[in-house]
Design a protein around this motif. Structure first.
Motif, short mmCIF file in Angstrom:
data_model
loop_
_atom_site.label_atom_id
_atom_site.label_comp_id
_atom_site.label_asym_id
_atom_site.label_seq_id
_atom_site.Cartn_x
_atom_site.Cartn_y
_atom_site.Cartn_z
N MET A 1 2.41 -30.02 -24.45
CA MET A 1 1.79 -31.16 -23.80
C MET A 1 0.98 -30.74 -22.57
O MET A 1 0.11 -29.89 -22.69
CB MET A 1 2.82 -32.25 -23.50
CG MET A 1 3.37 -32.85 -24.79
SD MET A 1 4.42 -34.28 -24.60
CE MET A 1 4.31 -34.96 -26.27
N LEU A 2 1.24 -31.28 -21.40
CA LEU A 2 0.35 -31.07 -20.26
C LEU A 2 0.21 -29.60 -19.90
O LEU A 2 -0.86 -29.16 -19.44
CB LEU A 2 0.85 -31.85 -19.04
CG LEU A 2 -0.07 -31.81 -17.81
CD1 LEU A 2 -1.41 -32.44 -18.12
CD2 LEU A 2 0.59 -32.52 -16.63
N GLU A 3 1.25 -28.81 -20.10
CA GLU A 3 1.15 -27.38 -19.77
C GLU A 3 0.05 -26.70 -20.59
O GLU A 3 -0.55 -25.73 -20.13
CB GLU A 3 2.48 -26.68 -20.00
CG GLU A 3 2.49 -25.25 -19.47
CD GLU A 3 3.83 -24.57 -19.61
OE1 GLU A 3 3.90 -23.35 -19.36
OE2 GLU A 3 4.82 -25.23 -19.98
N GLY A 4 -0.24 -27.21 -21.77
CA GLY A 4 -1.31 -26.65 -22.57
C GLY A 4 -2.68 -26.92 -22.02
O GLY A 4 -3.67 -26.31 -22.48
N TYR B 1 14.37 -41.60 -32.30
CA TYR B 1 14.09 -41.85 -30.88
C TYR B 1 13.38 -40.63 -30.30
O TYR B 1 13.73 -39.50 -30.60
CB TYR B 1 15.39 -42.12 -30.13
CG TYR B 1 15.20 -42.52 -28.69
CD1 TYR B 1 15.15 -43.86 -28.34
CD2 TYR B 1 15.08 -41.57 -27.68
CE1 TYR B 1 14.97 -44.25 -27.01
CE2 TYR B 1 14.90 -41.94 -26.37
CZ TYR B 1 14.84 -43.28 -26.03
OH TYR B 1 14.67 -43.65 -24.72
N VAL B 2 12.36 -40.87 -29.48
CA VAL B 2 11.61 -39.78 -28.86
C VAL B 2 12.43 -39.24 -27.70
O VAL B 2 12.51 -39.87 -26.63
CB VAL B 2 10.22 -40.24 -28.40
CG1 VAL B 2 9.48 -39.08 -27.72
CG2 VAL B 2 9.41 -40.77 -29.58
N GLY B 3 13.06 -38.10 -27.91
CA GLY B 3 13.96 -37.55 -26.91
C GLY B 3 13.29 -37.27 -25.58
O GLY B 3 12.15 -36.82 -25.52
N SER B 4 13.99 -37.58 -24.49
CA SER B 4 13.57 -37.36 -23.10
C SER B 4 12.47 -38.30 -22.64
O SER B 4 11.94 -38.14 -21.55
CB SER B 4 13.14 -35.90 -22.87
OG SER B 4 14.23 -35.02 -23.05
N SER B 5 12.11 -39.28 -23.47
CA SER B 5 11.21 -40.34 -23.00
C SER B 5 12.06 -41.46 -22.42
O SER B 5 13.27 -41.54 -22.66
CB SER B 5 10.36 -40.88 -24.15
OG SER B 5 11.16 -41.61 -25.08
N ALA C 1 4.68 -37.56 -22.86
CA ALA C 1 3.55 -36.70 -22.49
C ALA C 1 3.17 -36.85 -21.02
O ALA C 1 2.87 -35.86 -20.35
CB ALA C 1 2.35 -37.00 -23.38
N VAL C 2 3.16 -38.07 -20.52
CA VAL C 2 2.72 -38.28 -19.13
C VAL C 2 3.87 -38.19 -18.14
O VAL C 2 3.64 -37.99 -16.94
CB VAL C 2 2.00 -39.64 -18.99
CG1 VAL C 2 0.78 -39.70 -19.88
CG2 VAL C 2 2.95 -40.80 -19.27
N GLY C 3 5.10 -38.34 -18.63
CA GLY C 3 6.25 -38.31 -17.74
C GLY C 3 6.97 -36.99 -17.75
O GLY C 3 6.64 -36.06 -17.02
N GLY D 1 10.29 -40.07 -14.09
CA GLY D 1 10.86 -41.41 -14.05
C GLY D 1 11.83 -41.66 -15.16
O GLY D 1 11.97 -40.94 -16.10
N GLY D 2 12.54 -42.77 -15.07
CA GLY D 2 13.48 -43.11 -16.13
C GLY D 2 14.73 -43.74 -15.57
O GLY D 2 14.81 -44.06 -14.39
#
Length: 703
Positions: A237-240, A294-298, A307-309, A326-327
Motif C-alpha cells: 500500500m502506501l509504502e509502495g 473481514y478486512v483485517g486491521s481495518s 490503505a489510508v489508515g 485510528g480505530g
C-alpha cells in the motif's frame, strides 16, 4: 564553476562476430568487455547463495503470512483475498500480491519451507540483476561504456551485500517483492528516457552519448513503470508509493520530447497506475461484506480504510486510538509495540524517530553502511555532470536514484507510527546504484589533476570510518574486523597519493583492493550471519545485536504487520497444545472452523500445525477488529459452522463486542471441556514464557 567530466572511449577493437541469444545471455554482447558478463554471473550466484543457502532452517518464517499462503493453497477464495484461514473469515493486514507469488509456488510444489521462501530468494536475485541493468544502461554518458559496466557491478555487489536485504530475502514478509517492484519501476522509467532520446540522432550523427540504441516505445516503458508501482501498492500500500514522486519529476525534466508530450505520457501512465493500484481494493470493497472475509486491521471492514489508515497515514503520523490510523479499542496491539520499543530505549521497533534513526543502534548495522558514500556520490556526480544538456541520461539516473533515496530516508526516519527494520530494504537499491556510479565517476576524476582527486579518498575515508564505528558497537563480535577495516581505509586513502607522486601503478592496485575492503567488509560480515542462524520471521535482522530498539526483543514481543507475537504468529492470543489440536481434529464433526481463538497468533500456529484447517481468528491480528460480532458468533454456532472456542489470552482491547462480552457469552452458553479430555491443559491464566493470555479461560464446546 562546475567541472564537467569528459570520457574517452577505448581504442578501437576488431569487430567481433555476432552471438546467438544464449551466448549473449552467458557471455554478453560482442561489444561488452570480456570480463563483464562472467563478473555479473558471479555476483548473481553470490546473491543466490546468500539468499537461499539452508533456507529451510527458517521454517515458516513469519507464521502469520505463512498461514495465509497455506490457506491460499486450500481455497482460491482465500488465495484471492489473502485470507488468514481457508474459510476466509478474516484477511491478513496487507494486500495479497506478494502472497499470490508464494501461493502459486506452494500450489505447484506443495507447501513447504522451500516453496514458501524460494520465491522470495529469487525475487531478491532478480532485484540485483535489475539494478545492474539499470545502472549499466544509464550511466555511460558519465562513466563511459566500460566504466558503466564497472559501476553496474559495484552497484549489484552493494545491493547483494546489504545486511537487511539478505535478512528479508530469506523471510516471507512482502518487502522482498516490494523492493523488486520498486527497482523494476525505476529501471523502466530510465528505459523510457533512453528509448525516447535514442530515437533521434545526436548533432554529430552518433546514436547517443552512450553509443547504444534504446528499444521499444517510450510510452510502453513508462506504462511498465506505472504497472510496477501499481503492483507495489498492492504489495504494501502506501509504502509502495514513497519513492513514486521522484519518477514523474525526473521524466518531466529529462525526457527528450516537447513538454506537452511529456505531460500527456505521464497522464496516460498515471491512469494505468490508478487502475492497477485500485483494482483489487475496489473489487473487494464492492463485494457485499457478507460474501467476503473481514478486512483485517481495518476499522470499518473496507480495504480503503486499511490503505489510508493502518497501512497509510497512520504509519507516518502514528495516530489512532490503539491502532494505526485510528480505530476502536483502547490499548490493543500498538500499545504492546510501543512498550516493546520504549523498553529497549527507543521509540519503536525501528528506533527513535529523527534524522539519526538510520544510523542508530537499531538500524545502523542493517542499512547505513554505504549511506555516506551514496550521499557524497549523489552530490559529486551531479557536479561532475555539470551543465550538460537537460536530457543527459546519466544525470536523470543520478536524480532518480537520489530522489528515491532522499524520499525513503526522510519518510522512514521521521515516521511516527511503528517502524520495523526491514522497511529500510526499500532504500537499498538507490544506495547501491549511487555507490556504483559514484565510485567509477570519482575514480575517473581522481586520475585527473585538481581538487577532484580528493573526493574519492574522502568518500572512502568517511565510509570506512563509519564502518569502524558500526563494528565497534559490538566489540565482542569479531573484534579484529573493525581494526582491519580501519587499516584498509588508511591504506586506501594514502596509497594513491604515494602512487601518484612516485608513479607506482602497484600502489593504485593496492588502493583499489583495500578500498573495497574498507567499503564492503563490514556489511559483508553482517550479510553472511543469516546463513548460520534461524531468521526471526517477525523482524529479520542480520549481524549481532547492537543493543537498544528491537534488539533486546529478538524472540519476544510482537511486531506490527502480522509479526510473530507472544506465543506465535502475531498479536494477542492464547495457545493450544498438540493434544488439544488432536482432540479438536477428532471432534470437528463437519464444522467449517476447527476452533475460534482470540487473535491471529494462536490461529496461525494452529493452521500451520494442522496443514491448513480453517481456524477463526477472533479480533484479527491486533485483537481489536470487529470480527466476529457477538451476533455473528452465535449464528456460526447455531449453523454448526463452529463448535469450539478457545477462550483466554484476551490481549488488551478485545474484539467484536469486546473480549469480556464474547468471553461471558461463551462461558454462559458453552460447555467447558475438561483438560483431561485431551490430556493437557490449554494455556490460560498467567502466561508462561512464549505463551499469551491475561485472563482465565480454556476450551469450550458450543452448540
Amino acid at each position: 564553476m562546475t567541472t564537467q567530466l569528459t570520457t574517452t572511449g577505448p581504442a578501437a577493437e576488431p569487430e567481433r562476430r555476432s552471438r546467438g541469444r544464449f551466448k549473449r545471455l552467458v557471455l554478453g554482447r560482442p561489444s561488452d568487455p570480456r570480463w563483464a558478463r562472467p563478473a555479473l554471473w558471479s555476483v548473481l550466484v553470490l546473491a543466490a547463495v546468500l539468499y537461499s543457502w539452508d533456507l529451510s532452517r527458517n521454517g515458516d518464517a513469519n507464521a502469520f503470512y505463512a498461514a495465509a499462503v497455506l490457506s491460499g493453497t486450500e481455497s482460491w477464495k482465500a488465495f484471492f483475498y489473502g485470507s488468514l484461514d481457508a474459510a476466509s473469515f478474516i484477511t491478513v493486514d496487507k494486500p495479497p500480491f506478494a502472497f499470490w507469488v508464494m501461493g502459486i509456488s506452494a500450489r505447484v510444489f506443495g507447501f513447504s519451507s522451500w516453496s514458501l521462501l524460494a520465491p522470495q530468494a529469487a525475487e531478491g536475485v532478480a532485484a540485483v540483476a535489475v539494478v545492474y541493468a539499470a545502472v549499466r544502461r544509464s550511466a555511460a554518458s558519465l562513466t563511459g561504456e566500460r566504466g558503466a559496466h564497472v559501476a553496474a557491478l559495484i552497484a549489484a555487489l552493494a545491493l547483494t551485500l546489504t545486511p537487511m536485504v539478505v535478512a528479508i530475502d530469506r523471510d516471507d514478509n512482502p518487502d522482498t517483492m516490494l523492493t523488486l517492484l520498486l527497482t523494476l519501476g525505476g529501471w523502466a522509467l530510465l528505459e523510457s528516457l533512453r528509448a525516447g532520446r535514442d530515437r533521434r540522432k545526436e548533432p554529430d550523427g552518433s546514436a547517443g552519448q552512450d553509443g547504444s540504441q534504446g528499444r521499444g516505445h517510450p510510452l510502453a516503458w513508462l506504462t511498465l513503470s506505472a504497472v510496477a508501482f501499481g503492483l507495489a501498492f498492492n504489495t504494501k500500500m502506501l509504502e509502495g508509493f514513497i519513492a513514486l514522486p521522484a519518477l514523474p519529476i525526473v521524466y518531466l525534466f529529462a525526457a527528450d520530447v516537447r513538454l506537452r508530450t511529456r505531460i500527456g505520457r505521464l497522464a496516460v501512465a498515471g491512469g494505468v497506475l490508478a487502475v492497477i493500484s485500485l483494482s483489487w481494493m475496489t473489487i473487494v470493497d464492492l463485494i457485499p461484506k457478507t460474501s467476503r472475509p473481514y478486512v483485517g486491521s481495518s476499522t470499518n471492514d473496507t480495504v480503503w480504510n486499511l490503505a489510508v489508515g493502518y497501512n497509510g497515514f497512520g504509519r507516518i503520523t502514528g495516530g489512532g486510538a490503539g491502532t494505526f490510523g485510528g480505530g476502536t479499542g483502547g490499548g490493543g496491539f500498538s500499545d504492546l509495540a510501543h512498550r516493546a520499543g520504549t523498553a529497549g530505549g527507543a521509540g519503536g521497533f525501528g528506533g527513535q524517530a529523527g534524522v539519526g534513526r538510520m544510523f542508530a543502534s537499531t538500524l545502523g548495522g542493517q542499512i547505513s553502511w554505504l549511506i555516506p558514500f551514496a550521499a557524497i556520490a549523489l552530490i559529486g556526480s551531479l557536479l561532475l555532470i555539470g551543465r550538460r544538456r537537460r536530457t543527459d541520461l546519466a544525470r536523470a539516473s543520478v536524480l532518480l536514484w537520489g530522489g528515491w533515496l532522499v524520499l525513503e530516508f526522510v519518510v522512514l526516519s521521521f515516521q511516527q507510527g511503528t517502524q520495523h527494520p526491514y522497511y529500510t530494504s526499500a532504500m537499498a537499491p538507490p544506495i547501491a546504484a549511487l555507490t556504483g556510479i559514484g565510485a567509477v565517476a570519482f575514480y575517473q576524476a581522481y586520475r585527473r589533476s585538481g581538487w577532484w582527486s580528493l573526493v574519492l579518498p574522502a568518500a572512502i575515508a568517511v565510509t570506512g570510518g563509519w564502518a569502524f564505528v558500526l563494528l565497534r558497537r559490538t566489540p565482542a563480535w569479531n573484534p579484529w574486523l573493525a581494526w582491519t577495516v580501519a587499516g584498509a581505509t588508511a591504506v586506501a586513502v594514502l596509497a594513491p597519493a604515494l602512487g601518484r607522486r612516485r608513479g607506482h601503478r602497484r600502489l593504485f592496485a593496492v588502493a583499489g583492493v583495500t578500498g573495497l575492503i574498507a567499503v564492503f567488509a563490514g556489511p559483508a560480515a553482517y550479510a553472511v550471519t543469516p546463513l548460520a542462524q534461524t531468521t526471526q520471521g517477525s523482524n529479520p535482522l542480520a549481524g549481532p545485536t547492537a543493543g537498544g530498539g528491537f534488539g533486546g526483543f529478538a524472540g519476544g514481543l510482537p511486531g506490527a504487520d502480522g509479526r510473530a507475537g507472544i506465543g506465535g504468529a502475531g498479536g494477542p492470543g492464547g495457545t493450544a497444545s498438540t493434544q488439544m489440536i488432536s482432540y479438536l481434529e477428532a471432534h470437528r464433526d463437519g464444522a467449517t472452523w476447527l476452533v475460534a481463538v482470540q487473535g491471529s497468533s494462536a490461529a496461525a500456529s494452529i493452521i500451520l500445525a494442522t496443514g491448513g484447517i480453517p481456524v477463526m481468528a477472533m479480533g484479527g491480528f491486533r485483537g481489536t477488529d470487529a470480527a466476529p460480532t457477538l451476533a455473528q458468533l452465535e449464528q456460526y454456532v447455531k449453523q454448526g459452522k463452529l463448535h469450539y472456542v478457545l477462550a483466554g489470552g484476551r490481549g488488551e482491547g478485545g474484539f467484536g463486542g469486546g473480549a469480556g462480552t464474547v468471553t461471558s457469552w461463551v462461558e454462559q452458553n458453552c460447555t467447558a471441556v475438561p483438560a483431561s479430555a485431551y490430556g493437557a491443559a490449554a494455556s490460560g491464566g498467567a502466561a508462561a514464557p512464549g505463551e499469551a493470555g491475561t485472563g482465565a479461560g480454556g476450551l469450550y464446546h458450543c452448540g
